[in-house]
Scaffold this motif. Structure first.
Motif, mmCIF file in Angstrom:
data_model
loop_
_atom_site.group_PDB
_atom_site.id
_atom_site.type_symbol
_atom_site.label_atom_id
_atom_site.label_comp_id
_atom_site.label_asym_id
_atom_site.label_seq_id
_atom_site.Cartn_x
_atom_site.Cartn_y
_atom_site.Cartn_z
ATOM 1 N N UNK A 1 -12.579 0.728 3.071
ATOM 2 C CA UNK A 1 -12.301 2.153 2.983
ATOM 3 C C UNK A 1 -11.530 2.564 4.230
ATOM 4 N N UNK A 2 -10.701 3.579 4.080
ATOM 5 C CA UNK A 2 -9.923 4.037 5.231
ATOM 6 C C UNK A 2 -9.491 5.472 4.996
ATOM 7 N N UNK A 3 -8.682 5.969 5.898
ATOM 8 C CA UNK A 3 -8.055 7.277 5.743
ATOM 9 C C UNK A 3 -6.594 7.024 5.402
ATOM 10 N N UNK A 4 -6.174 7.441 4.210
ATOM 11 C CA UNK A 4 -4.783 7.305 3.767
ATOM 12 C C UNK A 4 -4.306 5.856 3.725
ATOM 13 N N UNK A 5 -5.247 4.915 3.559
ATOM 14 C CA UNK A 5 -4.864 3.516 3.512
ATOM 15 C C UNK A 5 -4.418 2.982 4.845
ATOM 16 N N UNK A 6 -4.792 3.663 5.963
ATOM 17 C CA UNK A 6 -4.256 3.280 7.268
ATOM 18 C C UNK A 6 -5.264 3.268 8.404
ATOM 19 N N UNK A 7 -6.149 4.255 8.491
ATOM 20 C CA UNK A 7 -6.950 4.457 9.708
ATOM 21 C C UNK A 7 -8.445 4.441 9.415
ATOM 22 N N UNK A 8 -9.201 3.963 10.406
ATOM 23 C CA UNK A 8 -10.653 3.904 10.312
ATOM 24 C C UNK A 8 -11.248 4.452 11.606
ATOM 25 N N UNK A 9 -12.172 5.392 11.531
ATOM 26 C CA UNK A 9 -12.825 5.876 12.760
ATOM 27 C C UNK A 9 -13.478 4.712 13.498
ATOM 28 N N UNK A 10 -13.377 4.734 14.817
ATOM 29 C CA UNK A 10 -13.935 3.652 15.606
ATOM 30 C C UNK A 10 -12.939 2.557 15.932
ATOM 31 N N UNK A 11 -11.720 2.711 15.393
ATOM 32 C CA UNK A 11 -10.668 1.713 15.648
ATOM 33 C C UNK A 11 -9.384 2.449 16.050
ATOM 34 N N UNK A 12 -9.387 3.051 17.230
ATOM 35 C CA UNK A 12 -8.226 3.832 17.658
ATOM 36 C C UNK A 12 -6.969 2.964 17.737
ATOM 37 N N UNK A 13 -5.864 3.552 17.365
ATOM 38 C CA UNK A 13 -4.558 2.888 17.472
ATOM 39 C C UNK A 13 -4.468 1.608 16.657
ATOM 40 N N UNK A 14 -5.346 1.453 15.687
ATOM 41 C CA UNK A 14 -5.236 0.349 14.728
ATOM 42 C C UNK A 14 -4.836 0.952 13.389
ATOM 43 N N UNK A 15 -3.710 0.509 12.864
ATOM 44 C CA UNK A 15 -3.168 1.065 11.627
ATOM 45 C C UNK A 15 -3.041 -0.053 10.598
ATOM 46 N N UNK A 16 -3.795 0.084 9.524
ATOM 47 C CA UNK A 16 -3.863 -0.967 8.509
ATOM 48 C C UNK A 16 -3.013 -0.545 7.312
ATOM 49 N N UNK A 17 -1.807 -1.027 7.246
ATOM 50 C CA UNK A 17 -0.907 -0.606 6.168
ATOM 51 C C UNK A 17 -1.275 -1.259 4.845
ATOM 52 N N UNK A 18 -0.831 -0.622 3.773
ATOM 53 C CA UNK A 18 -1.108 -1.078 2.395
ATOM 54 C C UNK A 18 -2.615 -1.286 2.232
ATOM 55 N N UNK A 19 -3.360 -0.375 2.810
ATOM 56 C CA UNK A 19 -4.805 -0.492 2.814
ATOM 57 C C UNK A 19 -5.454 0.148 1.607
ATOM 58 N N UNK A 20 -6.766 0.431 1.695
ATOM 59 C CA UNK A 20 -7.529 0.937 0.555
ATOM 60 C C UNK A 20 -6.920 2.198 -0.051
ATOM 61 N N UNK A 21 -6.852 2.197 -1.367
ATOM 62 C CA UNK A 21 -6.387 3.351 -2.152
ATOM 63 C C UNK A 21 -5.005 3.840 -1.747
ATOM 64 N N UNK A 22 -4.110 2.888 -1.454
ATOM 65 C CA UNK A 22 -2.726 3.275 -1.181
ATOM 66 C C UNK A 22 -1.728 2.523 -2.051
#
Length: 643
Positions: A522-543
């Motif tokens: 799970x993430x925010x907008x398929x990119x971000x997760x609280x607790x992981x600053x400056x980590x951007x996960x592209x093509x992530x959940x629900x994107x």
């Protein structure tokens, strides 16, 4: 050179010689696209209005029939404009005119909400070039971004990070760019998305050889982009990322990589963009005896360059998109072929999927100003958001349970008619292939020789399941045995485990692998997760745009949003950007509330879009234009900046 500069240069090339090449281009060009380009260049509203009654929406059930004399008049007018320059308007048309051209040439109203996305994605007016933004604060020299992967998303990130002035490095495990298209080289490998849309908006290509690119075509494009934009200068090949650890105090990530010689190295970066993609880790089937087979056992995603199936007895496990492409390509070459079906799939006919782009069409795309951009718009409209109605449940639908709306039922009937026509004398195959779930609730197959292959005498479709693999062949659950020389596993990827084999440690030692588990990302907008600053996960959940074409657009949008997030850090003299927990929670609630309205939650739908608990973790449940709008900039109040 910017897209606007490209268009200006194209305009400056006029007038053109009245040549045989021009005549051929006008004869072979798509008429609606030619009309769009002509109206753009000439502002001939009268001709636009005369065409309007004849052009129907692609999925309306009505057929576009343009009178021959009207088409010839258009060709004549365009020839005159191109060869004389008379009536040419070099200034940019108004948004209203562009919108009018769009609506007429696709046969339906294109609403205001699409304008910015179309201008950006079709090259008329790129969203933003940060190097040209007056007053924008430049990133400091010591702010470094590490990008994982040099596939579609990683290349987009590299291009835009450089444009925005960021210091960056791309870590790629393979020996060159391309990602999926570097790795997937099996016979028949291709792309569902039409060529002229599946590319970067800032590098729209006129050089495709097929309307749907074969794998080699796609890789050729990726290599050309890497060459043109000198992307390899900031890339390290043959290097694999293994561990990412966040340091709370410094606000940096220590990224441990394995170098080509096997040594390990720590790289410290301010931010990480993970572009390694979900279709990167292929999955073997869990079948007893698979490792005991005496011949080659290969996966489509790791096809050996020296494997020759000519004259061999081959077993193919799986009947998804990769299998369909492979089987269509090798069936005429093999001695015999048994295809083992685990799941039925809907098959759609796309008459142009195997078509070459004609020389006249290529000439038009290259030499007629705005034609390339307008052709891309047409493909986007018909192959992307134009299909969205198929995946949205109609609460008023009272038809059969194998569809979710009238539009969805129409596409289902179209697919059935194609299957019955191709297999008119093979009712046994029709029964084996007809799904019992709505079309588009799982990934569809575009027919590029798949059905023809299954009808061949040397091909047999098995649906009873596999009991075990023996050293010399495959034993079915019904006791049948197929002796073979080669086993091919077309069994897809481990999409659900989205971090793959990476170890990612965030604030206070939080472990993303533990939090997401095997299949609950799970993430925010398929990119971000609280607790992981400056980590951007592209093509992530629900994107993922599982309603249609458009992964290239999703990747571009996410890269845009990420660079906007990085700019917030720079502007505030901060160390890190972190999505807020309440924004993350609200976003996931929004997705969960939306999913019951989508086809992927139909009782008959169960695919790699779903995790082991049935949750739709992969699909973006809105249109591409909505993703574009959502990713222009991080929403105020949705994030914290750590100083």
């Amino acid at each position: 050179m910017s897209t606007n500069e490209k268009l200006a240069r194209a305009m400056d090339s006029l007038p053109l010689p009245d040549s045989a090449e021009l005549s051929r281009a006008l004869a072979e060009a798509n008429v609606q696209t030619l009309l769009a380009a002509y109206a753009h260049l000439s502002r001939d509203f009268a001709l636009l209005d005369r065409f309007a009654p004849h052009i129907k929406p692609a999925f309306s059930g009505e057929i576009t029939v343009i009178p021959d004399d009207l088409a010839e008049e258009l060709r004549g007018k365009m020839r005159h404009l191109l060869t004389t320059g008379e009536g040419l308007h070099k200034d940019a048309p108004s948004d209203a005119l562009i919108q009018r051209i769009m609506s007429v040439t696709v046969g339906e109203a294109v609403e205001d909400e699409f304008i910015d996305a179309v201008f950006d994605q079709c090259g008329f007016r790129p969203w933003i070039d940060r190097s040209q933004v007056e007053g924008r604060r430049k990133p400091p020299a010591n702010f470094k971004v590490l990008v994982i992967g040099a596939g579609l998303t990683g290349m987009a990130a590299a291009t835009k990070l450089r444009e925005a002035g960021y210091d960056y490095v791309v870590i790629e495990k393979n020996s060159d760019v391309g990602g999926t298209w570097y790795e997937n080289r099996y016979p028949g490998v291709g792309v569902d998305t039409p060529s002229h849309f599946y590319s970067f908006s800032w590098e729209i290509w006129p050089d495709w050889t097929h309307y749907h690119p074969q794998g080699a075509d796609m890789q050729r494009y990726m290599l050309a982009v890497a060459d043109k934009y000198k992307l390899r200068e900031n890339m390290r090949f043959g290097t694999a990322v293994e561990t990412l650890v966040y340091d709370d105090k410094s606000g940096t990530w220590t990224v441990t990589v394995r170098n080509p010689d096997g040594s390990h190295e720590d790289i410290v970066a301010n931010a990480v963009i993970n572009g390694h993609g979900p279709v990167n880790r292929f999955r073997w089937p869990d079948i007893p005896g698979l490792n005991d087979f005496d011949g080659p056992v290969v996966h489509t995603a790791n096809w050996p360059a020296d494997l020759d199936v000519t004259g061999k007895r081959v077993a193919v496990i799986g009947t998804g998109a990769s299998s369909a492409q492979l089987v269509g390509a090798i069936a005429p070459k093999v001695a015999s072929l048994n295809v083992y079906q685990r799941t039925k799939h809907w098959v759609l006919s796309n008459p142009e999927i195997a078509d070459d782009v004609s020389e006249g069409m290529k000439w038009a795309l290259t030499h007629i100003p705005t034609y390339l951009e307008w052709f891309r718009f047409r493909v986007y409209w018909n192959a992307a958001d134009g299909l969205f109605s198929n995946v949205l449940k109609d609460p008023e639908w009272e038809g059969n349970s194998l569809a979710v709306s009238a539009a969805n039922e129409g596409i289902r009937q179209y697919a059935l008619s194609h299957l019955h026509a191709r297999m008119a004398d093979r009712p046994d195959i029709i029964e084996k292939l007809t799904p019992d779930f709505p079309i588009f609730s799982k990934r569809i197959i575009l027919d590029n020789g798949w059905l023809d292959a299954l009808a061949r005498d040397n091909v047999h479709l098995e649906t009873g399941g596999i009991a075990r693999i023996l050293p010399n062949g495959v034993e079915g659950k019904d006791g049948t045995f197929y002796e073979c020389d080669i086993i091919v596993c077309a069994t897809g990827f481990n999409v659900a485990k989205m971090i793959g084999n990476l170890t990612i440690k965030g604030v206070g030692g939080r472990d993303l692998g533990e939090e997401w588990g095997e299949d609950d990302a799970r993430s925010y907008m398929g990119m971000c997760i609280p607790g992981y600053p400056n980590y951007f996960h592209t093509v992530g959940p629900n994107s993922a745009p599982n309603h249609a074409a458009g992964q290239n657009m999703i990747s571009e949008c996410q890269v845009n949003w990420i660079i906007e997030a990085l700019d917030r850090i720079v502007e505030a003299d901060a160390k890190a950007f972190e999505v807020k927990q309440d924004a993350y929670d609200a976003w996931n609630r929004k997705v969960e509330e939306r999913m019951p309205e989508m086809i992927w939650t139909h009782p008959g739908a169960n695919s790699y879009y779903n995790n082991s608990k049935g949750r739709v973790f992969l699909s973006w449940p809105w249109r591409l234009v909505d993703f574009f709008t959502e990713t222009r900039r991080p929403a105020e109040g949705s994030y914290d900046l750590h100083k």
